[in-house]
Design an enzyme around this catalytic site. Sequence first.
Site, PDB file in Angstrom:
ATOM      1  N   CYS A 236     -12.644  -9.288 -24.175  1.00  0.00           N
ATOM      2  CA  CYS A 236     -11.410  -9.747 -24.828  1.00  0.00           C
ATOM      3  C   CYS A 236     -10.233  -8.802 -24.587  1.00  0.00           C
ATOM      4  CB  CYS A 236     -11.632  -9.918 -26.326  1.00  0.00           C
ATOM      5  SG  CYS A 236     -12.724 -11.281 -26.714  1.00  0.00           S
TER       6      CYS A 236
HETATM    7  N1  COA Z   1     -20.843 -23.720 -41.415  1.00  0.00           N
HETATM    8  C1  COA Z   1     -21.181 -23.497 -42.708  1.00  0.00           C
HETATM    9  N2  COA Z   1     -21.679 -22.333 -43.146  1.00  0.00           N
HETATM   10  C2  COA Z   1     -21.870 -21.372 -42.221  1.00  0.00           C
HETATM   11  C3  COA Z   1     -21.557 -21.551 -40.862  1.00  0.00           C
HETATM   12  C4  COA Z   1     -21.037 -22.783 -40.476  1.00  0.00           C
HETATM   13  N3  COA Z   1     -20.713 -23.062 -39.206  1.00  0.00           N
HETATM   14  N4  COA Z   1     -21.841 -20.417 -40.194  1.00  0.00           N
HETATM   15  C5  COA Z   1     -22.319 -19.536 -41.093  1.00  0.00           C
HETATM   16  N5  COA Z   1     -22.350 -20.117 -42.335  1.00  0.00           N
HETATM   17  C6  COA Z   1     -22.810 -19.543 -43.594  1.00  0.00           C
HETATM   18  C7  COA Z   1     -23.958 -18.586 -43.379  1.00  0.00           C
HETATM   19  O1  COA Z   1     -25.181 -19.269 -43.335  1.00  0.00           O
HETATM   20  C8  COA Z   1     -23.854 -17.696 -44.595  1.00  0.00           C
HETATM   21  O2  COA Z   1     -24.443 -18.323 -45.691  1.00  0.00           O
HETATM   22  P1  COA Z   1     -25.338 -17.491 -46.734  1.00  0.00           P
HETATM   23  O3  COA Z   1     -24.389 -16.477 -47.323  1.00  0.00           O
HETATM   24  O4  COA Z   1     -25.763 -18.543 -47.694  1.00  0.00           O
HETATM   25  O5  COA Z   1     -26.428 -16.880 -45.932  1.00  0.00           O
HETATM   26  C9  COA Z   1     -22.345 -17.634 -44.845  1.00  0.00           C
HETATM   27  O6  COA Z   1     -21.781 -18.760 -44.172  1.00  0.00           O
HETATM   28  C10 COA Z   1     -21.714 -16.358 -44.329  1.00  0.00           C
HETATM   29  O7  COA Z   1     -22.129 -16.155 -42.965  1.00  0.00           O
HETATM   30  P2  COA Z   1     -21.619 -14.974 -42.099  1.00  0.00           P
HETATM   31  O8  COA Z   1     -22.074 -15.114 -40.692  1.00  0.00           O
HETATM   32  O9  COA Z   1     -21.958 -13.696 -42.796  1.00  0.00           O
HETATM   33  O10 COA Z   1     -20.069 -15.293 -42.137  1.00  0.00           O
HETATM   34  P3  COA Z   1     -18.825 -14.346 -42.178  1.00  0.00           P
HETATM   35  O11 COA Z   1     -18.119 -14.533 -43.458  1.00  0.00           O
HETATM   36  O12 COA Z   1     -19.159 -12.955 -41.743  1.00  0.00           O
HETATM   37  O13 COA Z   1     -17.932 -15.007 -41.042  1.00  0.00           O
HETATM   38  C11 COA Z   1     -17.318 -14.576 -38.759  1.00  0.00           C
HETATM   39  C12 COA Z   1     -18.395 -15.096 -39.703  1.00  0.00           C
HETATM   40  C13 COA Z   1     -17.870 -14.539 -37.343  1.00  0.00           C
HETATM   41  C14 COA Z   1     -16.138 -15.549 -38.806  1.00  0.00           C
HETATM   42  C15 COA Z   1     -16.913 -13.177 -39.258  1.00  0.00           C
HETATM   43  O14 COA Z   1     -18.011 -12.321 -39.361  1.00  0.00           O
HETATM   44  C16 COA Z   1     -15.886 -12.551 -38.382  1.00  0.00           C
HETATM   45  O15 COA Z   1     -14.758 -12.943 -38.416  1.00  0.00           O
HETATM   46  N6  COA Z   1     -16.276 -11.520 -37.586  1.00  0.00           N
HETATM   47  C17 COA Z   1     -15.427 -10.861 -36.651  1.00  0.00           C
HETATM   48  C18 COA Z   1     -15.985 -11.042 -35.292  1.00  0.00           C
HETATM   49  C19 COA Z   1     -15.080 -11.732 -34.302  1.00  0.00           C
HETATM   50  O16 COA Z   1     -14.062 -12.269 -34.592  1.00  0.00           O
HETATM   51  N7  COA Z   1     -15.528 -11.706 -33.077  1.00  0.00           N
HETATM   52  C20 COA Z   1     -14.857 -12.320 -32.000  1.00  0.00           C
HETATM   53  C21 COA Z   1     -14.816 -11.415 -30.846  1.00  0.00           C
HETATM   54  S1  COA Z   1     -13.564 -10.180 -30.988  1.00  0.00           S
END
Ligand code: COA
Length: 373
Positions: A156
Amino acid sequence: MIPSVIAATGLFTPEQSISNAELVEAYNAWADRWNADNAAQIAEGDLAPLTHSSVEFIEKASGIKSRFVLDKAGVLDPARMTPNIPERSNEELSVMAEMAVAAARQAIAAWGKDVSEIGAVLCAASNMPRPYPALAIEVQQALGIQGFAFDMNVACSSATFGIKTAADFVGSGSVKAVLMVNPEVCSAHLNFRDRDSHFIFGDVCTAVIVEAADHAGPGGWDIVGTRLQTAFSNNIRNNFGFLNNAAPEGVGKPDKLFIQQGRKVFREVVPMVSEMILDHAGDLGLEASGLKRLWLHQANINMNELIGKKVLGRDPEPGENVIILDRYANTSSAGSVIAFHLHNDGFEAGDTGLICSFGAGYSAGTVFVRKRS
Ligand code: COA
């Protein structure tokens, strides 16, 4: 060092886009099929059933509402879940070169000069279609540019690494102008069967022309300073390569596609990038809070908002911390350049802004720019 400027930019946006609702419908249909196909093992407790994805979660967790893609039908077909991008013969222009040429033509038209003035072409992107010949050389040939060309990949962060490389070539006097392109077909490397990440990426291409200040016409942006940083991490990874044997169905080897530990990425990259920006600004004698605009890598809304707040030392005013990922999603290296290309209006000569990208590696790059008269 000869000072360099960003003289022009260009953007190619695919015609097709996918809304969250369409993406979620396809994922849920696929998950239902998978659950039905594995009903016996699920009933035995040997497999956990897949749960549905949700539009509300995607928008809240990422800020993404839709993404542009080269092929919508393949991604949304529950029997396929991957874009259908037919292989082209070696005699045809490759798909990524075609995107790059379109974005480059726009930048060259805005620049208003002949391609004979460009001495080098860099293709800086996350995923190349092949090891060689370099995509940059294909683009160079398609545009009739002399000199040399090569590919570079810093995930990225590729675009800011590309701008710095271009500025260094110009700065040393090697060439007068460099064309840098960022074609990203992220949809080909995203696992649309992975609920945690199926919504993250989109396809696009950006182009930037970096030119020697003493050669450039009026307008454009002085490159005030560039800085790069890397620190190894497995938290964002894609093992596609010579060991790749992912079937078109993609299920066999999900690690040959994009994988990430999203929470760790969030926790580790936000401080790394915020500190880097503040340190670099300080070393350049710039007050970070006085930056007129931030054009950050479009990772996700929460990460971007937090970095914006840390850098400016306050909640950004509307439009100060540019967000385009609602329409484009994360477009890997191209994100910060799309933001810059679409939202650089309203600057007076002397106003300063920041183009910054970050991502896998980990890697991060800062490019401070100042509006020229
Ligand atoms: N739809 C519904 N629920 C979902 C889902 C989806 N598509 N994907 C995950 N969930 C649920 C999970 O099952 C989890 O549920 P639980 O708490 O009951 O186990 C909950 O949502 C939280 O999941 P998690 O993966 O921990 O989400 P998060 O809040 O960390 O958000 C990202 C995920 C990827 C958006 C977040 O971690 C992020 O922004 N990370 C930065 C990484 C990034 O941007 N990378 C790109 C490259 S630079």
